[in-house]
Structures are given as structure tokens and as C-alpha cells.
Design a protein around this motif. Structure first.
Motif, PDB file in Angstrom:
ATOM      1  N   UNK A 142      59.265  46.551  92.860  1.00 30.27           N
ATOM      2  CA  UNK A 142      59.583  45.414  91.926  1.00 30.27           C
ATOM      3  C   UNK A 142      58.953  44.028  92.370  1.00 30.27           C
ATOM      4  N   UNK A 143      58.281  43.542  91.480  1.00 33.40           N
ATOM      5  CA  UNK A 143      57.751  42.237  92.115  1.00 33.40           C
ATOM      6  C   UNK A 143      58.550  41.111  91.374  1.00 33.40           C
ATOM      7  N   UNK A 144      59.049  40.104  92.245  1.00 35.87           N
ATOM      8  CA  UNK A 144      59.835  39.013  91.693  1.00 35.87           C
ATOM      9  C   UNK A 144      58.838  37.783  91.511  1.00 35.87           C
ATOM     10  N   UNK A 145      58.719  37.400  90.445  1.00 33.60           N
ATOM     11  CA  UNK A 145      57.704  36.527  89.901  1.00 33.60           C
ATOM     12  C   UNK A 145      58.254  35.340  89.396  1.00 33.60           C
ATOM     13  N   UNK A 146      58.474  34.359  90.201  1.00 39.75           N
ATOM     14  CA  UNK A 146      59.037  32.919  89.750  1.00 39.75           C
ATOM     15  C   UNK A 146      58.126  32.005  88.978  1.00 39.75           C
ATOM     16  N   UNK A 147      58.426  31.586  87.884  1.00 36.77           N
ATOM     17  CA  UNK A 147      57.528  30.882  87.125  1.00 36.77           C
ATOM     18  C   UNK A 147      58.046  29.490  86.850  1.00 36.77           C
ATOM     19  N   UNK A 148      57.357  28.608  87.378  1.00 40.07           N
ATOM     20  CA  UNK A 148      57.977  27.060  87.154  1.00 40.07           C
ATOM     21  C   UNK A 148      57.592  26.685  85.699  1.00 40.07           C
ATOM     22  N   UNK A 149      58.488  25.746  85.245  1.00 40.44           N
ATOM     23  CA  UNK A 149      58.116  25.317  83.953  1.00 40.44           C
ATOM     24  C   UNK A 149      59.363  25.689  82.879  1.00 40.44           C
ATOM     25  N   UNK A 150      60.148  26.832  83.136  1.00 38.37           N
ATOM     26  CA  UNK A 150      61.101  26.929  82.163  1.00 38.37           C
ATOM     27  C   UNK A 150      60.763  27.755  81.119  1.00 38.37           C
ATOM     28  N   UNK A 151      59.503  28.260  80.932  1.00 34.40           N
ATOM     29  CA  UNK A 151      59.128  29.217  79.942  1.00 34.40           C
ATOM     30  C   UNK A 151      57.899  30.011  80.543  1.00 34.40           C
ATOM     31  N   UNK A 152      57.773  31.111  79.836  1.00 28.32           N
ATOM     32  CA  UNK A 152      56.423  32.111  80.100  1.00 28.32           C
ATOM     33  C   UNK A 152      55.659  31.892  78.905  1.00 28.32           C
ATOM     34  N   UNK A 153      54.274  31.428  79.124  1.00 27.42           N
ATOM     35  CA  UNK A 153      53.432  31.327  78.406  1.00 27.42           C
ATOM     36  C   UNK A 153      53.055  32.761  77.812  1.00 27.42           C
ATOM     37  N   UNK A 154      52.633  32.883  76.533  1.00 28.16           N
ATOM     38  CA  UNK A 154      52.214  34.074  76.166  1.00 28.16           C
ATOM     39  C   UNK A 154      50.897  34.851  76.836  1.00 28.16           C
ATOM     40  N   UNK A 155      50.139  33.905  77.190  1.00 21.64           N
ATOM     41  CA  UNK A 155      48.804  34.275  77.714  1.00 21.64           C
ATOM     42  C   UNK A 155      49.317  34.841  79.287  1.00 21.64           C
ATOM     43  N   UNK A 156      50.117  34.353  80.207  1.00 25.28           N
ATOM     44  CA  UNK A 156      50.753  34.889  81.189  1.00 25.28           C
ATOM     45  C   UNK A 156      51.337  36.069  81.025  1.00 25.28           C
ATOM     46  N   UNK A 157      52.171  36.197  79.949  1.00 27.60           N
ATOM     47  CA  UNK A 157      53.031  37.402  79.821  1.00 27.60           C
ATOM     48  C   UNK A 157      52.230  38.650  79.318  1.00 27.60           C
ATOM     49  N   UNK A 171      62.274  28.582  94.944  1.00 29.99           N
ATOM     50  CA  UNK A 171      61.332  29.477  95.482  1.00 29.99           C
ATOM     51  C   UNK A 171      61.199  29.309  97.047  1.00 29.99           C
ATOM     52  N   UNK A 172      61.316  27.868  97.713  1.00 29.73           N
ATOM     53  CA  UNK A 172      61.357  27.517  99.163  1.00 29.73           C
ATOM     54  C   UNK A 172      62.617  27.940  99.862  1.00 29.73           C
ATOM     55  N   UNK A 173      63.698  27.772  99.012  1.00 28.20           N
ATOM     56  CA  UNK A 173      64.934  28.118  99.568  1.00 28.20           C
ATOM     57  C   UNK A 173      64.965  29.882  99.682  1.00 28.20           C
ATOM     58  N   UNK A 174      64.727  30.329  98.892  1.00 26.12           N
ATOM     59  CA  UNK A 174      64.699  31.929  98.953  1.00 26.12           C
ATOM     60  C   UNK A 174      63.787  32.314 100.183  1.00 26.12           C
ATOM     61  N   UNK A 175      62.587  31.732 100.259  1.00 26.05           N
ATOM     62  CA  UNK A 175      61.611  32.145 101.411  1.00 26.05           C
ATOM     63  C   UNK A 175      62.338  31.755 102.717  1.00 26.05           C
ATOM     64  N   UNK A 176      62.727  30.517 102.794  1.00 28.84           N
ATOM     65  CA  UNK A 176      63.278  30.232 104.104  1.00 28.84           C
ATOM     66  C   UNK A 176      64.656  31.025 104.577  1.00 28.84           C
ATOM     67  N   UNK A 225      49.162  29.580  91.649  1.00 29.28           N
ATOM     68  CA  UNK A 225      49.885  30.962  92.002  1.00 29.28           C
ATOM     69  C   UNK A 225      49.810  31.152  93.488  1.00 29.28           C
ATOM     70  N   UNK A 226      50.782  31.297  93.971  1.00 30.29           N
ATOM     71  CA  UNK A 226      51.014  31.601  95.455  1.00 30.29           C
ATOM     72  C   UNK A 226      51.695  33.185  95.809  1.00 30.29           C
ATOM     73  N   UNK A 227      51.166  33.618  96.935  1.00 31.69           N
ATOM     74  CA  UNK A 227      52.006  34.894  96.909  1.00 31.69           C
ATOM     75  C   UNK A 227      52.549  34.413  98.617  1.00 31.69           C
ATOM     76  N   UNK A 228      53.949  35.145  98.638  1.00 37.49           N
ATOM     77  CA  UNK A 228      54.617  34.772  99.652  1.00 37.49           C
ATOM     78  C   UNK A 228      54.709  35.685 100.626  1.00 37.49           C
ATOM     79  N   UNK A 229      55.037  35.384 101.875  1.00 41.17           N
ATOM     80  CA  UNK A 229      54.853  36.405 102.964  1.00 41.17           C
ATOM     81  C   UNK A 229      56.228  37.006 103.145  1.00 41.17           C
TER      82      UNK A 229
END
Length: 400
Positions: A25-40, A69-74, A290-294
């Protein structure tokens, strides 16, 4: 917060329908409060093409998204992938929270785009949303001042036109941003990059702010105060749009979205930002990426998803439906008709190659202060151009 769970299906177990356990399962955080149709659409196809993989796509408003995102990663629980402002890249890279992007060397990015995600030669994000700026003119005001409404090509022409407006109408010649806000820096950089200036060398990380080009730009910004609205330190870009709509300023700089935000009865002209004495017409280049977290354990899959969501057809769909400056040269990808070859768009694409990136530093607020202090200093005539630029360059050293 809007949370969307996208699953691959279900299986029947003991006569009861139960959600299939995803292998990954990939956790994908999308900033902006909505998911654009093209991305979905890309996410849906990615799941269909990767059996046993689900994408937990979480849309979070900009105000809290990047911090989350930063808090989860840290905390050691990073998302697999996130869409966020490229201005965060240095902070995340310096803290070993993300991995370098795997950009396809054949991808025909517009010139300069990758500089918005590159730090000292390493590319840290996949650009996914791109904006440039241009000059808007209210031709009704300019013509009422007795001048022909022709796009100024140089700073001198722009100032002369603005002075003509001030001398012959009740409007200000130009809208000038000077508020303690990030787009004060952006507005100044539109002029700096139109004068051949550089802030940070993306290849070496060297501070290049202390230069003749910066001094010329700051001097011009101070000169524009003479023909601008009252009290520029109280105004930011979106407020300048309101002044433009109210017929109180004849010109200001904004992105392509500004065109549809202006009153329909305004006879508006769009033009590239005029060129300074040491450069060509340019613009600030700003991206989200888009960034890939370590440390998520899904880095390879996350790279594949990032590449898919920022690829030709998918990226074009986002650019064209969202009204963004094209991030790729889609003609090079074989598209015969593209949205950005007509209308106002050539004014936003012509300066891409001569533009410069939003500078990448670890503490964006510190960077913002460097430029705000310098710009407000010249607006309020607190110090000389030479001293203000020297001080700003020293402050930028500290921010780096």
C-alpha cells in the motif's frame, strides 16, 4: 481533510465479502485539498497495472499538507509519495527525508523547469505544476492618458507609459507589491530575471545575489514607486489584481490565471515582463512537484507512480485543464495541436528559457525575509541600493 481509499477489489471469504489485503500500500499525500481528475485517472491505471498494489490517496489542504508530510517523515512513518511545493525540497533533502528523482533523460521539459527541483546538480522532485508570469495592461486607462496601448519591451518604456498614466489620469501607472508576503519576492524576481540576474547557482549552490543586475533591478523597483499605487508595502499580488479590476492601476504582473479573474469589460493586453538593461525579458519559474520519501519501503513503486503521473499525456491533461504553463514541450512528444500556441499563452511561454527558479533554501521564511527587507528598504528609502543589496546577499548566505 478529505481521505480517499482506492482498493483493487474484494474477495469472498466464507460467504462474506471482505476487502482484499494489499500486498503493498502506497500512502500518497496530495497537497491542495482535492484530487484532480487527471491524477486520479493515473492512480486508477497504476493500481490496475500492478496487481496487489493499492494507493491510499489523501488530499490535504495546502495550509497543513506540507507540515503533515514532513512531520510523518521525521517521525519515521513517511508517506510513500507526495505532491507538494518544490520550495520544500532543500529542507527535505538536507534532512535525508527524500530520495533523488529518477527523471527520464529523454523527457522534453521546458528549458529551466528542472532547475526548480535541482540542488547542486541533484534533481529531487518530479515537476508536476508550473507557472510563469507576464505583464497585464489596462488599455482603456493607457489610451485615456493619451498613449497608444502597445506592450512595453524595456523598463524605460514601461516607466514612461506608467508616468504618462499618472500625469494624465486619476490611476496609478503600475501596481507594486511590497507587503511582507511571499509574492513580494516573486514580483521582484520577475524583474531580476528580466535583467539577467541570478540568486543561487543551481549547479554549485553559490550565492549570486550580490551583483550589478540585482542593483539595477532594485533601483528600478524604487523608481516604480514614483508611479505606483500609494503605500506599496501594504499590498500583495492578489490585491493588485483587485486594484486592476477597479481601474486604479494600469499595469501589474500576474500569472495566466489572472486573465480570467479580470473584469470582462476591461480591454486588457498581456505582454512579457519588460527587459532590463542587462538582460532579456524573463519570469520567475515556480513548480510544485512529486517527491518520493525515503524509508517507506515502496521507493521503487513510488518512482514508477511519480513517473506515470508526470508523463506526457497525463501531464498534458493536468496542464491544459488546470490552465497551467506547459511543463513539457508537447510538440516534441508528437502532439500536433497544443493549447498554449494561441491566445495569451505565448506571453507566458516565450520567457521560459530566460526565466529563473524560485530559490531553494532550507528555511523559506528566511529567504522571503531577505527579499522583503530589501524591497521594503528601497520603497521606504531606508538605505541606498548598494547597501540594501549587500545586506541582502549577506542574509542569503545565512539562509543557505
Amino acid at each position: 481533510m478529505k481521505l480517499m481509499n482506492i482498493t483493487m477489489g474484494a474477495l469472498l471469504l466464507s460467504g462474506t465479502a471482505m476487502a482484499a489485503q494489499a500486498d503493498e500500500e502506497l500512502h500518497f499525500i496530495m497537497c491542495g485539498g482535492e484530487v484532480r481528475e487527471a491524477d486520479q485517472a493515473v492512480v486508477d491505471k497504476f493500481e490496475a497495472d500492478n496487481e496487489g498494489v493499492t494507493v491510499n490517496l489523501e488530499a490535504v489542504p495546502w495550509g497543513t499538507c506540507q507540515d503533515k508530510s514532513l512531520t510523518l517523515a521525521a517521525a519515521g512513518d513517511p508517506p510513500s509519495i507526495a505532491y507538494m511545493g518544490s520550495r520544500t525540497l532543500r529542507q527535505m533533502a538536507n534532512n535525508d527525508l527524500i530520495v533523488p528523482a529518477q527523471i527520464d533523460p529523454e523527457a522534453p521539459y521546458q528549458e529551466g523547469v528542472l532547475n526548480t527541483v535541482t540542488i547542486e546538480g541533484t534533481t529531487w522532485g518530479y515537476p508536476h505544476a508550473f507557472s510563469t508570469k507576464a505583464l497585464y495592461l489596462n488599455c482603456d486607462i493607457i489610451e485615456a492618458s493619451g498613449q497608444e496601448c502597445v506592450a512595453p519591451k524595456t523598463w524605460d518604456e514601461m516607466y514612461t507609459m506608467a508616468k504618462g498614466v499618472v500625469d494624465n489620469t486619476e490611476a496609478a501607472g503600475v501596481g507594486l507589491a511590497g507587503k511582507d508576503f511571499d509574492n513580494t519576492m516573486h514580483q521582484f524576481l520577475n524583474y531580476l530575471y528580466s535583467n539577467g540576474g541570478v540568486v543561487i547557482d543551481s549547479a554549485t549552490g553559490e550565492n549570486k545575489l550580490d551583483s550589478k543586475e540585482t542593483r539595477e533591478t532594485l533601483e528600478f523597483y524604487g523608481k516604480l514607486v514614483e508611479v505606483a499605487q500609494d503605500g506599496p508595502t501594504a499590498w500583495e499580488r492578489d490585491q493588485l489584481r483587485d486594484l486592476f479590476n477597479d481601474g486604479q492601476i494600469a499595469m501589474y504582473v500576474n500569472g495566466p490565471w489572472g486573465h480570467n479573474q479580470h473584469n470582462e469589460d476591461i480591454n486588457q493586453l498581456v505582454a512579457p515582463v519588460p527587459a532590463g538593461p542587462s538582460g532579456e525579458s524573463g519570469t520567475i519559474l515556480i513548480t510544485d512537484s512529486i517527491v518520493v520519501f525515503k524509508g517507506s519501503g515502496h521507493e521503487d513503486l513510488a518512482h514508477e507512480l511519480a513517473q506515470a503521473i508526470t508523463s506526457g499525456d497525463s501531464q498534458y491533461d493536468l496542464d491544459s485543464t488546470w490552465g497551467l504553463t506547459p511543463i513539457l514541450d508537447y510538440k516534441a512528444l508528437g502532439m500536433s495541436e497544443v493549447y498554449y500556441e494561441s491566445g495569451i499563452w505565448p506571453n507566458f511561454t516565450a520567457t521560459i528559457s530566460t526565466g529563473g527558479p524560485e530559490p531553494l533554501v532550507e528555511d523559506f521564511k528566511s529567504l522571503q525575509s531577505v527579499f522583503t527587507n530589501m524591497v521594503q528598504g528601497i520603497i521606504l528609502q531606508d538605505d541606498t541600493v548598494d547597501n540594501l543589496v549587500t545586506i541582502a546577499a549577506e542574509e542569503l548566505d545565512d539562509a543557505l
